[in-house]
Every structure is written in C-alpha cells, then in structure tokens.
Design an enzyme around this catalytic site. Structure first.
Site, mmCIF file in Angstrom:
data_model
loop_
_atom_site.group_PDB
_atom_site.id
_atom_site.type_symbol
_atom_site.label_atom_id
_atom_site.label_comp_id
_atom_site.label_asym_id
_atom_site.label_seq_id
_atom_site.Cartn_x
_atom_site.Cartn_y
_atom_site.Cartn_z
ATOM 1 N N ASP A 1 -28.323 -38.593 57.536
ATOM 2 C CA ASP A 1 -28.004 -39.267 56.282
ATOM 3 C C ASP A 1 -29.296 -39.422 55.478
ATOM 4 O O ASP A 1 -30.409 -39.182 55.979
ATOM 5 C CB ASP A 1 -27.348 -40.615 56.578
ATOM 6 C CG ASP A 1 -26.437 -41.087 55.446
ATOM 7 O OD1 ASP A 1 -26.593 -40.597 54.310
ATOM 8 O OD2 ASP A 1 -25.578 -41.943 55.701
ATOM 9 N N TRP A 2 -29.146 -39.841 54.248
ATOM 10 C CA TRP A 2 -30.268 -39.954 53.292
ATOM 11 C C TRP A 2 -31.378 -40.837 53.883
ATOM 12 O O TRP A 2 -31.169 -42.020 54.130
ATOM 13 C CB TRP A 2 -29.736 -40.524 51.992
ATOM 14 C CG TRP A 2 -30.697 -40.619 50.847
ATOM 15 C CD1 TRP A 2 -31.686 -41.530 50.696
ATOM 16 C CD2 TRP A 2 -30.738 -39.782 49.692
ATOM 17 N NE1 TRP A 2 -32.347 -41.324 49.512
ATOM 18 C CE2 TRP A 2 -31.782 -40.249 48.868
ATOM 19 C CE3 TRP A 2 -29.994 -38.683 49.260
ATOM 20 C CZ2 TRP A 2 -32.098 -39.666 47.648
ATOM 21 C CZ3 TRP A 2 -30.312 -38.095 48.041
ATOM 22 C CH2 TRP A 2 -31.355 -38.580 47.247
#
Length: 716
Positions: A265-266
């Site tokens: 994820d980011w």
C-alpha cells in the site's frame, strides 16, 4: 525460513534478469505516482530521468492515453534495457462510466452483474492505457464508522468470496482488445476490523475470526487467478501486514500457491518504522521483501534500503531476484514486452445502459408505508435536499476518471419520468457547510406539493479512505432541513445517498418510505426515477446490518451463541438496558411493490453425507395484485459443534418472479461442503443436526426451518 523462489521465466526474461544491474532490479520493485490532468505533457524532470535510468518499474495515477504512451516511450526507448513499465489506477467501480459503489452493487446479490460491470470498467481503462487496477477491495466490514466500508461487499465472507471471484473474472477477462485489466485484491487482510472503525488503526482479531471471516474472500480471489495482492497497511495483533511473512509468504504464496505480484500500500514499507518493528530503512526493506512484498509503492525504501540490507546480510540476492522475476512475469502476462506501443483497442458497447441496470438493482427499498410508492403522475412533487442535483455525489468516492458533469441526477431525470407532474426542486441546505437560509424555500415547496422526495445523506467526500466517522449521521444542517420539511406533514419519501449505513433512526421512523440510494453512479438519476415511479421494482437487499445506534457497533448477523441469550424476563442475559439488541434493519432487508409471504420450506432428504447434496425448496406466495420479485436467503446452523459455530451462516441467495395471486417455488442446492465452516484449517462438519433456515432476511424470527442430519459416511 524458506527462501523466496523466483517463478519460472521464459528464456528471454531469464536472460533479461541476468543482465540487470542491482539498481535496475530495485527499479523494477519501485512504483511512483505521476498525477495530473489527463492531457498535456509530463514535464517532471526527476521522474523522467528516473524512468530513463531504469529506476522505476511501474507508475500509478497517470491518466490519459497520450500521457501514458509518452511515459512508456521513455522507459522503452531511453533506458538501457528498455524494460516496459506498467501503469496502475484505482478503477474501483468504473473508469469513465461510473457504476454503483461496491457496497451498493453488493445489494444486488448477483455475481453476473458484478462480473459485467468490472468487465465494462476494464474495457474503458485498458482503452486508455491502464494496465492494473487496485481492486477489488475484499475487506469484510462490520463497522460502518469505517469509511472504506463503501469499497467492499459488506459484512459477510460468503458474499465477499463470490464478489471476489466475479470481480477478478470481470476485470481480467473483460478488457477490449483481447486482454483484461490486471486486478489487485486488497487489503490482505482484516483491514475492515480496525479498532473503533478508525482508518489506519490496529486490527486485533482472533485466529479463528481471521480464518472464518477475513481470509476466505482472498482465497477466492487467488483461486480465480488474481494477478496481484495488496497487503493492508495496518497491523494484526502487532504484526504489520506489510511484514507478515506468516500470512504473505507462508499462507498466500505457500499454502494457496499464489504466483502473482504483491504490491505494498501507499508508503506502507516506510511505515514499518513508525509501527516500531524496523529501526531503519534497511530493516524495513528487508522485512517487507522477506515477507514476500515485491513492489514498494511510493516510499522509495527498496531503492534506498535494499543495497544496505544486502550489504548487512538482511536479505539475499536471490530474494531480490525472486521479486524482480515476479514483476517481469506480470509485465509479460500483460503483453507489455511485445505489444505495439500505439495500438488502441476497438471501441466497446456503450456501458451506460449497464450502469443504469446496475443502479436500479443496487438501490434498496426499506419501507413503503401506505403504499406511497410508486409515485403517480399528474401531481406536484417537492424534490428537496442537497443530493437531488449533485453529480459529484451521484458518482461517489473512488470514481476513477468519472466526470460529475456526465452524471444524470434525479433532479434532471424525474421530470422526464413524470411528464404530467410539476417538480419543485429546492436544495434547502448545503450537504456540509452550515447555513439555513434555504430551508424556508424548501418548506414552501413542501407546502405546495402533494408529496415530498427528501434527498439527504452524506457527501462523497465523507465516504471512502480517511473518512472514519464517530457519528455516521447526516452532515451539515440537513437535520434542521428534514425536521422543518417533515413538520409540513406531506407524505414523504426519503432517499439516502450514502456509502455506509447512516444512523438516523428518528428520520427513518418519521417518513413514509425509505430508499437507500448509496452512490449509484453515472446513471443514478434515471435509475432512481424508474424505481420511484414503478417502471422498475426495487430488488436490492441490504448487504450489511443497519444499526439503530452507534453503541451497537460492530454488528453483524453472524454472531455466535452465548450461554445467556437474551430473554426479556431475565435481566442477567445478553442485552442492553437502554436499547433493543436488534438492529434497525437486518442483513438482507428490503422490499418491493408486491405483497409476498414465505409459506414453508422442505428438503429432498433429511440426511446428507460426504459428496452429496440436498434440494431446499421454499414456497413464496404473492397475496397482492402486482407481480413481485422474491429474494430469499439460505442459512445453515450447526446446532452442536466444538468450537461452536455462528447462529447463522449464509450459504445461498435465490430469486424468482411471483405472479399476483400465485405461489412460486424457489430451489437451492445445498452441498455437503456448504455445511462446513469457511475456516480452511478446520475439518469438515461434525456429524449431527443442522438447522436449514430460509428467510427474506437475517431476522431469525421470520425464517422457515427444516432439520438436516449430517452423517460421516456417504448415504446409499
């Protein structure tokens, strides 16, 4: 710890991997964001030079085919090895044509519809040059305070598993030009269980709940051939998923045999330091890579930390090669090594009719007192509220490249649906900003009307990521508007625009009819108009339990039995002293315009053994004068088991049209394996008695029940 193994590469890719420098390898494991408008050149010099040096392997948020092709050209023509990039975007519920949000579309309980809308979105995205979507989101959620509940299929793992299969098949098989859009199942796993419904908080779930509730949808996605998996950025019981070798390396890759790419994820790899399990970037990079995470989204930790991790012996060169090999294999699967850079897939069929069909089937009618609906033509209708004419709120959050201007609102659609009626439109208030100056005009419109359509809810920007709400009710001054309009006393339909159950029991009880509109997408207005005028029957059913109070959260129908179940005459049983245990509406709630009743249920046999099945037959009568659609849910309950099983486990959804004055039979096939728990680590069901329950929703009081005995040996 077993070492990560590279997938079997084609000879050409194996030779390419052997030629790569350490910097080019970490480049393949690095994903960056290039945002901006869909037109115009990409002018960011550091980004372009990084692509030319082979330091970037994939790009997200880049839109516009010309921009994408220009960036591809830099990687293919200016880097030393000419390795193509892939592009990724959150195509969650549409690309340009926007379909209902996933929670809304789940209300249709139809995998064929889910598959079709994913395929249509894939076609539009691929035509624009997008290769990978960060969808479907498969987080089971039982806490509507969490804003990301809008992105998933609701509270039930059986439904979420079927949603997973359909969406993966739709995305990956439905793109124009002979290839689909690579799907990314996220967020692996239990992100929907974050503490207090607060985004990015910890999730602390039991091993059994993890197995029964949160893992099955991801197993289904892997079985459907999903291309990529994204771990959640949160931790489970102190172990961040980005570094969870037990679940990623051992379960996902080992037990399930997943051979695709794992994308963080980011900035999640950098966040391992904030989680307190990595002292520096080298440790963070090593933990993620050893766990099985191939691509570092946006943190730059692999680029900066892997060289030090290799030098310190925290990872081996074979670990890096295994991750790079999986990235190269995905690019080969996408056809990026041999695809002509400017080939444009052929145009697809107009997806707007499908968007309208999906919107019609996603809306849920929860109440229709005094047969207010369908609205008759030739009357004066006050269309009141800030959501009646809002295109941005029609398409909702995570709307891809959808344009709010292209969305048709109810204010635009209702006059065409009721050509002989007078439609008085008044927003009354803003959805967020305080201010009550427009309430007087809305009240005057209600006074002049025969009926009121009250369009309230939560705006799109209050739903989705980073939108946790401690009090998920109406926003701004909508409550003041509602109370003022209701005081006029006209028959009132409430249409709730929302991405979660909104806890407004006072309002729901005060109106005559309630239609849950969710965020229905590009064709929201025409779909709602068709429903409230009776051209189409509402057939959506709630995919989540709807609480009456925030104090009941988390809440779901799949509760376990307790030693002291509620009894109204005994205070020392499981109950609240200030509130009923029951939700405002149960899972599966919804109605149409016909008067339907469930007559009974029967089984083709009262015994079942391994490898066998029984038919469950239910009878539904239509006691009214209008054709109606019956939607029935099949639940099972293992009466005696160790450990115990939930009071209800969903195992089937079926529907049929019932003619006025007639009785229809609905058949379910119940297989022996349907009696087992969804926990793959446990053996099949124990011999003994099962309750087979059929109902219009998860309210057990309305079920018809039959007994079925499971025996350990096949029955002759």
């Amino acid at each position: 710890m077993p070492k990560a193994r590279a997938p079997q590469l084609s000879p050409a890719l194996a030779r390419l991997l052997a030629r790569m420098s350490p910097e080019e390898k970490t480049g393949q494991l690095t994903m960056i964001s290039i945002a901006g408008p869909p037109t115009g050149p990409v002018t960011d010099a550091p980004t372009l030079s990084g692509l030319a040096r082979g330091e970037v392997g994939s790009v997200l948020n880049l839109v516009g085919r010309d921009r994408i092709e220009a960036v591809r050209r830099v990687a293919r023509e200016e880097s030393r090895l000419g390795i193509p990039i892939f592009t990724a975007l959150d195509v969650v519920h549409g690309y340009r044509t926007v379909f209902p949000v996933p929670l809304g579309e789940a209300a249709a309980f139809d995998p064929d519809l889910w598959r079709a809308t994913a395929a249509a979105a894939a076609g539009e995205a691929v035509r624009d040059g997008v290769d990978v979507t960060f969808a479907p989101m498969l987080d089971v959620c039982r806490d509507p305070r969490w804003g990301r509940i809008v992105e998933g299929a609701g509270e039930d793992p059986w439904v979420a598993a079927r949603f997973a299969r359909a969406k993966v098949e739709g995305f990956q098989g439905g793109g124009s030009g002979g290839r689909g859009l690579a799907a990314t199942a996220k967020h692996f796993c239990a992100y929907g269980a974050v503490a207090a419904g607060r985004d990015y908080a910890s999730a602390d779930v039991s091993a059994r709940t993890l197995e029964e509730v949160y893992l099955p949808p991801f197993r289904a996605a892997v079985e459907a051939g999903v291309a990529a998996i994204m771990p959640a950025s949160v931790d489970i019981a102190g172990v961040p998923m980005t570094a969870h070798a037990g679940l990623i390396r051992d379960r996902l890759r080992g037990a399930w045999g997943f051979e695709g790419v794992v994308i963080s994820d980011w900035t999640a790899i950098a966040e391992l330091m904030a989680h307190g399990i990595a002292a520096d970037e080298a440790e963070a990079a090593a933990l993620a890579l050893r766990a099985g995470v191939d691509i570092d989204m946006m943190s730059g930790i692999y680029r900066r930390g892997l060289p030090a991790a290799l030098a310190r012996g925290l990872v081996g060169a074979e670990d890096v090669d295994a991750a790079v090999a999986r990235v190269l294999a995905l690019k080969e699967r996408l056809g990026l090594f041999d695809r002509a850079p400017h080939r444009i897939p052929p145009p697809q069929v107009d997806p707007r009719p499908l968007a309208r069909e999906a919107a019609v089937r996603s809306a849920v009618l929860l109440r229709n007192r005094n047969h207010l609906l369908p609205l008759a033509d030739g009357r004066t209708i006050a269309l009141v509220g800030p959501f009646a004419g809002s295109g941005a709120d029609a398409i909702g959050p995570w709307a891809g490249c959808g344009d709010p201007v292209e969305a048709t609102t109810l204010a635009a659609a209702l006059p065409d649906a009721l050509p002989g009626s007078r439609i008085l439109v008044s927003a009354g208030v803003d959805a967020v900003a305080p201010g009550r100056a427009g309430i007087e005009a809305a009240v005057e419109a209600a006074r002049r009307a025969d009926a009121v359509v009250l369009c309230l809810g939560e705006p799109a920007k209050f739903s989705g990521e980073a939108t946790s709400r401690a009090d998920p009710g109406l926003t701004g001054d909508q409550e003041a508007l509602a109370r003022a309009v209701l005081a006029v006393g006209r028959p009132t339909l409430l249409i709730l625009t929302c991405g979660r159950p909104l806890i407004v029991p006072w309002l729901i009880e005060a109106v005559d009819a309630v239609l849950i509109g969710w965020f229905l997408g590009t064709e929201a207005g025409p779909a709602l108009a068709e429903l409230i005028t009776g051209r189409r029957e509402p057939t959506g059913r709630l995919p989540v339990t709807w609480p009456r109070h925030v104090g009941q959260i988390p809440i779901a129908f799949g509760a376990r039995p307790t030693g002291r179940p509620f009894h109204p005459a005994d205070p020392f049983t499981s109950r609240y002293v200030d509130l009923p245990n029951e939700p405002l509406f149960p899972f599966g709630a919804g109605t149409g315009y016909a008067t339907l009743s469930l007559r009974g249920v029967s089984l083709s046999s009262d015994r079942i053994g391994p490898g066998q099945s029984v038919d469950v037959l239910a009878e539904v009568s239509n006691d009214g004068d209008r054709e109606g659609t019956a939607v029935l849910f099949l639940f099972v309950r293992d009466v005696v088991a160790m450990p115990n099983r939930p009071l209800l486990e969903l195992r089937g959804v079926a529907r049929t049209i019932v003619a006025p004055g007639s009785t229809a039979r609905i058949a379910f096939e119940l297989r022996a394996e349907d009696l087992a728990s969804l926990d793959e680590t446990r053996p099949g069901p124990e011999p003994g008695r099962f309750e087979i329950r059929v109902g219009f929703d998860a309210d057990r009081a309305g079920h018809r029940v039959a007994a079925l005995d499971w025996v350990a040996e096949p029955i002759a």
